[in-house]
Design a protein around this motif. Structure first.
Motif, PDB file in Angstrom:
ATOM      1  N   TYR A   1      37.225  40.939  23.935  1.00  0.00           N
ATOM      2  CA  TYR A   1      38.426  40.221  24.347  1.00  0.00           C
ATOM      3  C   TYR A   1      39.326  41.030  25.273  1.00  0.00           C
ATOM      4  O   TYR A   1      40.034  40.475  26.107  1.00  0.00           O
ATOM      5  CB  TYR A   1      39.193  39.776  23.109  1.00  0.00           C
ATOM      6  CG  TYR A   1      38.374  38.827  22.240  1.00  0.00           C
ATOM      7  CD1 TYR A   1      37.888  37.641  22.767  1.00  0.00           C
ATOM      8  CD2 TYR A   1      38.115  39.143  20.924  1.00  0.00           C
ATOM      9  CE1 TYR A   1      37.136  36.796  21.964  1.00  0.00           C
ATOM     10  CE2 TYR A   1      37.376  38.294  20.124  1.00  0.00           C
ATOM     11  CZ  TYR A   1      36.869  37.107  20.656  1.00  0.00           C
ATOM     12  OH  TYR A   1      36.131  36.289  19.907  1.00  0.00           O
ATOM     13  N   GLY A   2      39.299  42.353  25.102  1.00  0.00           N
ATOM     14  CA  GLY A   2      40.114  43.163  25.994  1.00  0.00           C
ATOM     15  C   GLY A   2      39.673  43.015  27.425  1.00  0.00           C
ATOM     16  O   GLY A   2      40.482  42.753  28.335  1.00  0.00           O
TER      17      GLY A   2
ATOM     18  N   ASN B   1      37.410  46.083  21.392  1.00  0.00           N
ATOM     19  CA  ASN B   1      37.666  44.885  22.207  1.00  0.00           C
ATOM     20  C   ASN B   1      38.022  45.241  23.647  1.00  0.00           C
ATOM     21  O   ASN B   1      38.332  44.348  24.415  1.00  0.00           O
ATOM     22  CB  ASN B   1      38.786  44.016  21.633  1.00  0.00           C
ATOM     23  CG  ASN B   1      38.428  43.500  20.254  1.00  0.00           C
ATOM     24  OD1 ASN B   1      37.266  43.248  19.979  1.00  0.00           O
ATOM     25  ND2 ASN B   1      39.408  43.377  19.396  1.00  0.00           N
TER      26      ASN B   1
ATOM     27  N   ILE C   1      43.815  33.283  28.940  1.00  0.00           N
ATOM     28  CA  ILE C   1      44.706  34.346  28.450  1.00  0.00           C
ATOM     29  C   ILE C   1      45.274  33.958  27.082  1.00  0.00           C
ATOM     30  O   ILE C   1      45.254  34.745  26.136  1.00  0.00           O
ATOM     31  CB  ILE C   1      45.826  34.589  29.471  1.00  0.00           C
ATOM     32  CG1 ILE C   1      45.237  35.254  30.738  1.00  0.00           C
ATOM     33  CG2 ILE C   1      46.926  35.458  28.870  1.00  0.00           C
ATOM     34  CD1 ILE C   1      46.173  35.260  31.920  1.00  0.00           C
TER      35      ILE C   1
ATOM     36  N   LEU D   1      43.412  38.001  33.522  1.00  0.00           N
ATOM     37  CA  LEU D   1      44.644  38.408  34.218  1.00  0.00           C
ATOM     38  C   LEU D   1      44.362  38.620  35.703  1.00  0.00           C
ATOM     39  O   LEU D   1      45.178  38.283  36.562  1.00  0.00           O
ATOM     40  CB  LEU D   1      45.177  39.703  33.582  1.00  0.00           C
ATOM     41  CG  LEU D   1      45.783  39.527  32.174  1.00  0.00           C
ATOM     42  CD1 LEU D   1      46.063  40.891  31.539  1.00  0.00           C
ATOM     43  CD2 LEU D   1      47.060  38.698  32.239  1.00  0.00           C
TER      44      LEU D   1
ATOM     45  N   ASN E   1      53.296  39.118  21.026  1.00  0.00           N
ATOM     46  CA  ASN E   1      54.008  40.099  20.208  1.00  0.00           C
ATOM     47  C   ASN E   1      53.577  39.919  18.759  1.00  0.00           C
ATOM     48  O   ASN E   1      53.881  38.912  18.121  1.00  0.00           O
ATOM     49  CB  ASN E   1      55.513  39.884  20.339  1.00  0.00           C
ATOM     50  CG  ASN E   1      56.314  40.936  19.576  1.00  0.00           C
ATOM     51  OD1 ASN E   1      55.750  41.916  19.108  1.00  0.00           O
ATOM     52  ND2 ASN E   1      57.603  40.710  19.471  1.00  0.00           N
TER      53      ASN E   1
ATOM     54  N   LEU F   1      40.350  39.572  28.675  1.00  0.00           N
ATOM     55  CA  LEU F   1      41.758  39.386  29.020  1.00  0.00           C
ATOM     56  C   LEU F   1      42.070  40.013  30.374  1.00  0.00           C
ATOM     57  O   LEU F   1      42.805  39.455  31.199  1.00  0.00           O
ATOM     58  CB  LEU F   1      42.629  40.009  27.921  1.00  0.00           C
ATOM     59  CG  LEU F   1      44.114  39.743  27.991  1.00  0.00           C
ATOM     60  CD1 LEU F   1      44.407  38.235  27.964  1.00  0.00           C
ATOM     61  CD2 LEU F   1      44.848  40.427  26.836  1.00  0.00           C
ATOM     62  N   ALA F   2      41.458  41.176  30.602  1.00  0.00           N
ATOM     63  CA  ALA F   2      41.654  41.835  31.888  1.00  0.00           C
ATOM     64  C   ALA F   2      41.154  40.974  33.032  1.00  0.00           C
ATOM     65  O   ALA F   2      41.810  40.818  34.065  1.00  0.00           O
ATOM     66  CB  ALA F   2      40.911  43.174  31.875  1.00  0.00           C
TER      67      ALA F   2
ATOM     68  N   LEU G   1      42.964  37.830  19.658  1.00  0.00           N
ATOM     69  CA  LEU G   1      43.281  39.238  19.372  1.00  0.00           C
ATOM     70  C   LEU G   1      44.360  39.363  18.298  1.00  0.00           C
ATOM     71  O   LEU G   1      44.261  40.171  17.375  1.00  0.00           O
ATOM     72  CB  LEU G   1      43.745  39.929  20.657  1.00  0.00           C
ATOM     73  CG  LEU G   1      42.647  40.251  21.678  1.00  0.00           C
ATOM     74  CD1 LEU G   1      43.269  40.690  23.002  1.00  0.00           C
ATOM     75  CD2 LEU G   1      41.726  41.347  21.129  1.00  0.00           C
ATOM     76  N   PHE G   2      45.351  38.554  18.484  1.00  0.00           N
ATOM     77  CA  PHE G   2      46.501  38.635  17.563  1.00  0.00           C
ATOM     78  C   PHE G   2      46.805  37.254  17.015  1.00  0.00           C
ATOM     79  O   PHE G   2      47.641  36.539  17.581  1.00  0.00           O
ATOM     80  CB  PHE G   2      47.740  39.182  18.280  1.00  0.00           C
ATOM     81  CG  PHE G   2      47.477  40.476  19.011  1.00  0.00           C
ATOM     82  CD1 PHE G   2      46.915  41.563  18.335  1.00  0.00           C
ATOM     83  CD2 PHE G   2      47.779  40.620  20.355  1.00  0.00           C
ATOM     84  CE1 PHE G   2      46.678  42.745  19.010  1.00  0.00           C
ATOM     85  CE2 PHE G   2      47.538  41.812  21.016  1.00  0.00           C
ATOM     86  CZ  PHE G   2      46.981  42.880  20.354  1.00  0.00           C
ATOM     87  N   PRO G   3      46.153  36.931  15.969  1.00  0.00           N
ATOM     88  CA  PRO G   3      46.398  35.597  15.414  1.00  0.00           C
ATOM     89  C   PRO G   3      47.854  35.388  15.012  1.00  0.00           C
ATOM     90  O   PRO G   3      48.334  34.264  15.018  1.00  0.00           O
ATOM     91  CB  PRO G   3      45.488  35.560  14.196  1.00  0.00           C
ATOM     92  CG  PRO G   3      44.426  36.569  14.474  1.00  0.00           C
ATOM     93  CD  PRO G   3      45.093  37.657  15.249  1.00  0.00           C
ATOM     94  N   ASP G   4      48.541  36.467  14.716  1.00  0.00           N
ATOM     95  CA  ASP G   4      49.938  36.331  14.285  1.00  0.00           C
ATOM     96  C   ASP G   4      50.907  36.524  15.431  1.00  0.00           C
ATOM     97  O   ASP G   4      52.117  36.684  15.228  1.00  0.00           O
ATOM     98  CB  ASP G   4      50.237  37.322  13.169  1.00  0.00           C
ATOM     99  CG  ASP G   4      49.981  38.762  13.602  1.00  0.00           C
ATOM    100  OD1 ASP G   4      49.289  38.943  14.652  1.00  0.00           O
ATOM    101  OD2 ASP G   4      50.452  39.675  12.934  1.00  0.00           O
ATOM    102  N   ALA G   5      50.376  36.578  16.633  1.00  0.00           N
ATOM    103  CA  ALA G   5      51.247  36.813  17.781  1.00  0.00           C
ATOM    104  C   ALA G   5      52.155  35.618  18.028  1.00  0.00           C
ATOM    105  O   ALA G   5      51.793  34.476  17.753  1.00  0.00           O
ATOM    106  CB  ALA G   5      50.398  37.079  19.026  1.00  0.00           C
ATOM    107  N   THR G   6      53.289  35.877  18.536  1.00  0.00           N
ATOM    108  CA  THR G   6      54.242  34.803  18.848  1.00  0.00           C
ATOM    109  C   THR G   6      54.469  34.757  20.352  1.00  0.00           C
ATOM    110  O   THR G   6      54.223  35.716  21.065  1.00  0.00           O
ATOM    111  CB  THR G   6      55.582  35.034  18.148  1.00  0.00           C
ATOM    112  OG1 THR G   6      56.079  36.316  18.536  1.00  0.00           O
ATOM    113  CG2 THR G   6      55.412  34.985  16.636  1.00  0.00           C
TER     114      THR G   6
ATOM    115  N   VAL H   1      44.450  36.009  23.693  1.00  0.00           N
ATOM    116  CA  VAL H   1      45.567  36.637  22.965  1.00  0.00           C
ATOM    117  C   VAL H   1      45.603  36.142  21.523  1.00  0.00           C
ATOM    118  O   VAL H   1      45.816  36.891  20.568  1.00  0.00           O
ATOM    119  CB  VAL H   1      46.907  36.347  23.678  1.00  0.00           C
ATOM    120  CG1 VAL H   1      48.097  36.733  22.797  1.00  0.00           C
ATOM    121  CG2 VAL H   1      46.968  37.113  24.994  1.00  0.00           C
TER     122      VAL H   1
END
Lengths: 139, 718
Positions: B682-683, A128, B706, B690, A74, B686-687, B713-718, B710
């Motif tokens: 990365y998409g 991507n 994964i 998964l 998220n 990731l697929a 892709l989103f370094p700020d992801a939590t 992730v």
């Protein structure tokens, strides 16, 4: 005599009624359920093509019928990342489930997404190879 | 007294035997002997040796070096066909000759007086010598004996003459006594004759019956009358025969002792004394008998104990042989010709104790005795006396030879002086050695001045240096000595020596070459043997220096620990970690005992190999266990993680390949995911992750992939 009366055609009032009903329905459809119409025209995503070469699909928009899997991440700026399982599997029951990652952008932040929910999504292949959700409706 | 005579006989006849053996010596033997020695030693090593241990190698090395040294010394010394070198190779001869060269000329008043006395004695005794001259000469003997160089020989002659004269007096007395006894015997014979006759005046008539009795009585009476005269006659006759025997014995003994003295003086090279003693002998024993019959008879009467064997008197007259032998031990001929150590030691004792032995050794001969015991020594004396008596038949022979030697020495001295004036030092010195060895005590030799002997002294010292260099086995020193000799004596022929030195150097280099070949084959034993031989022949060979480091390296390879460490280094460099792991115990000990500067690096490398192989083996075991449960994806994944760390292990790779076929879809998904991940797609990655996770939900690789993607892709992801 009675036979001549039956063969004179539809009454005018009936035709007007039908036209009114059709116009009313169209109005309601336009104002309340316009997305279904766009999803219906959107091409479905071929998962094998996506797996093999997602880059070649970049910029395209596809429709996918999926069940929400798990949340992968998220990001406050980029949105939420989920894994989804395609409901329509052309490979048959014996093949592995087609699981795809989808990005739900912040614009769709109001969309409630939980594991196991069934959605029909309109997705766009972005950089991507990610699938960015543009529309999502519950069927 | 008996013992003294025995010793004297031994010395005398031992030397005499040396002379005779010298005459019989053939001028051969040494070169072929040396060749045989070389050949045999070479064969011994060529045919191989069953000895294999390090100690045995040392023994082989020493033997090889010893043989090489011996061969070298023989070869070099024998190469110079010059009696002079051989002569100086005898330590005793060399020392005494140098002593002579350093001594001043015998020009003192005492020496001059001595020479005058000797000359006077010889003149007085020259035949025909009157009784007065003989007495005068006899009186001069004691005066001549006062000079030290005479060594009291004149006194010895004086005593011998005195003893012989006494014997002659005794013989005369006995002869006169016998003449008187002869007269007594004649009287006794006459009396006996008279006593045997009948006496008619005392006869009485008897009847016929008394005749027999009367005759018997007369017979008894005659016997009684004759008894005293018979007894006297027998006594006189017995005394006469006894005296005759005494006369014969006394004369024989006197002659024998005098003859023995003359022979001894001859052996001692006291030729003037030989002539003097010989002339006294003729004066004393003027019966005209000059033969050595008495001497021979005495010798023949000596017994011979066959069981004891003979004390073998050995002598070498071949100068070359002497040279070779001297280099072997420097202890004289006993060592050279004797086949055992006892022979060698006895020979030395004889040298030291008897001046006769040393005298003869000076002419380049070697002298020694083998098989020595009391009985065998008696046998030696007996044999020596018999041999001497058969060689010289008369005193005239000795007299003639002595005169000839005196003349020869005088001529030699003249020759020496001439050669010296021509600056031919080697020939002059050889001439000087010859005259000195023959006539050391003759005036012409003793009157040579220090100045006249100076150049020979210098040359002699160089020869000594040459000999010692040859014996040391140091080719470089030897070559240097030869060069120096050539400078000093232009007539010195160094061609053959230099040629042999070059041959020896070449031989040393050949041994080194063979050592290199052996080293290339890994034959360490041969390497050691060849190098030892090369060093034995030419210790300063520069090739030895260059080879020494290689030699050290080769020898170290013989150590199993060193070998293991070297092997470990090679395997580690080749990344053959599994091969190291298979011999981990051996390498662990080798590295653990390593004290070199690389020990820390080796130990670290060993620990890395241990950890690596433990990780791999643990992973393999775990994967095999998982595979046994049917979880091939899990088994593969376990190996894949380890394989990422150690991709060069063949066993791990093989097992991983085997498991790949057991779960191909999962493996394919993972590999696709990784491929896209590496391409930064990365998409797609990731697929695929998964998808692989959906196939094997327990997959760590999928889960980690994964999470990793992730995050990308989103370094700020939590």
């Amino acid at each position: 005599m009675s036979r001549q009366k039956k063969s004179k055609g539809f009454p005018v009032w009936l035709i007007v009624l039908v036209v009114l009903l059709a116009g009313g329905g169209a109005f309601i459809g336009i104002h309340q359920g316009g997305g279904d119409a766009s999803l219906r025209t959107t091409e479905e995503l071929d998962p094998q093509v996506y797996y093999n070469n997602a880059n070649s699909l970049r910029g395209n928009t596809y429709k996918i019928d999926v069940e929400i899997g798990s949340a992968l991440g998220n990001s406050p700026t980029k949105g939420r990342l989920f894994s989804v399982v395609l409901k329509k599997d052309s490979k048959g029951a014996n093949s592995a489930p087609e699981i795809l990652p989808v990005l739900v952008p912040p614009a769709l932040g109001g969309l409630t997404i939980q594991k196991g929910q069934h959605y029909v999504m309109k997705v766009k292949v972005i950089e991507n190879g990610l699938l960015k959700v543009e529309e999502a409706t519950k069927p | 007294m008996k013992n003294f005579l025995l010793i004297r006989f031994l010395c005398l006849f031992g030397c005499f035997a040396s002379v005779l053996n010298l005459c019989a010596q053939q001028q051969d033997g040494a070169p072929s002997d040396n060749a045989n020695t070389l050949h045999e030693s070479g064969q011994q090593y060529k045919q191989g040796n069953p000895l294999t241990s390090a100690a045995d190698n040392t023994i082989i090395g020493r033997n090889g070096m010893g043989a090489s040294n011996l061969a070298l010394q023989k070869s070099i010394l024998n190469s110079k066909i010059n009696t002079f070198i051989a002569f100086f190779n005898n330590p005793l001869a060399g020392t005494q000759f140098e002593q002579f060269l350093n001594a001043p000329a015998e020009t003192s008043e005492a020496a001059a007086a001595y020479r005058n006395n000797i000359s006077k004695i010889m003149e007085l005794l020259a035949p025909p010598a009157s009784k007065a001259n003989q007495d005068a000469a006899y009186a001069l003997l004691t005066k001549a004996s006062e000079f030290e160089s005479d060594a009291n020989i004149c006194t010895t002659i004086h005593d011998a003459v005195y003893a012989a004269a006494n014997g002659r007096v005794e013989i005369a007395r006995l002869t006169e006594l016998n003449e008187q006894l002869e007269k007594q015997r004649k009287i006794a014979e006459y009396n006996n004759l008279i006593a045997s006759r009948d006496r008619p005046l005392q006869q009485t008539s008897t009847d016929k019956n008394d005749v027999a009795n009367n005759n018997a009585n007369q017979q008894l009476e005659r016997q009684a009358r004759m008894e005293p005269t018979k007894r006297e006659l027998a006594s006189v006759g017995q005394t006469i025969e006894h005296n005759k025997m005494q006369i014969a014995t006394a004369e024989g003994q006197a002659k024998f002792q005098f003859q023995a003295l003359i022979l001894q003086l001859f052996v001692q090279r006291r030729y003037q004394h030989v002539i003097i003693a010989n002339r006294f002998y003729r004066a004393l024993f003027d019966d005209g008998d000059q033969s050595l019959a008495s001497f021979q008879q005495m010798a023949d009467k000596l017994g011979y104990n066959k069981a004891a064997g003979q004390a073998k008197l050995v002598a070498e007259g071949n100068p070359n042989v002497a040279g070779a032998v001297g280099s072997g031990g420097g202890h004289g001929a006993g060592a050279s010709t004797g086949s055992n150590g006892n022979g060698a030691s006895v020979g030395n004792n004889n040298y030291d104790g008897g001046s006769d032995g040393s005298a003869f050794s000076l002419s380049g001969m070697q002298f020694g005795v083998q098989n020595v015991s009391v009985e065998s020594l008696m046998n030696a004396v007996s044999s020596g006396m018999k041999t001497a008596s058969r060689t010289f038949k008369s005193l005239s022979q000795l007299d003639g030879i002595a005169n000839e030697i005196i003349r020869d020495v005088n001529e030699g001295v003249k020759s020496y002086k001439f050669l010296l004036s021509q600056n031919e030092i080697e020939a002059a010195t050889a001439q000087l050695v010859s005259v000195w060895s023959k006539g050391q005590y003759l005036p012409s030799v003793q009157l040579l001045t220090q100045e006249e002997k100076r150049k020979s002294l210098k040359f002699a010292q160089l020869v000594n240096k040459l000999i010692s260099s040859g014996q040391s086995g140091n080719i470089d020193t030897l070559a240097s000595a030869v060069t120096e000799m050539k400078k000093e004596a232009v007539d010195f022929d160094d061609t053959e020596i230099l040629s042999n030195i070059q041959a020896v150097k070449l031989g040393s280099s050949m041994h080194i070459a063979q050592a290199r070949v052996a080293a290339a084959k890994g034959d360490l034993q041969t390497v050691q043997t060849e190098i030892t031989r090369a060093a034995g022949i030419w210790p300063n060979n520069p090739e030895l220096q260059t080879f020494s480091s290689d030699m050290t390296k080769v020898s170290q390879e013989a150590d199993p620990m060193v070998h293991a460490r070297t092997e470990f280094d090679q395997l580690y460099e080749q990344k053959s970690y599994r091969q190291i792991f298979q011999g981990i115990d051996k390498y662990a000990v080798a590295v653990g005992t390593d004290t070199s500067s690389n020990s820390a690096v080796r130990l670290n490398n060993l620990n890395l190999v241990k950890k690596r192989m433990q990780d791999i083996e643990t992973s393999i075991m775990r994967s095999q266990e998982i595979a046994r449960r049917g979880d091939y994806a899990g088994a593969w994944e376990g190996l894949e993680i380890t394989f990422a760390q150690y991709p060069d292990d063949q066993k791990l790779g093989q097992l991983r390949a085997d498991l790949t076929t057991q779960s191909p879809d999962f493996v394919h998904d993972i590999r696709e995911a990784k491929s896209y991940e590496e391409k930064r797609e990365y998409g797609s990655a990731l697929a695929w992750y998964l998808r692989s996770q959906s196939r094997y939900p327990m997959s760590d690789l999928s889960k980690q992939g994964i999470e990793r993607v992730v995050k990308l892709l989103f370094p700020d992801a939590t």
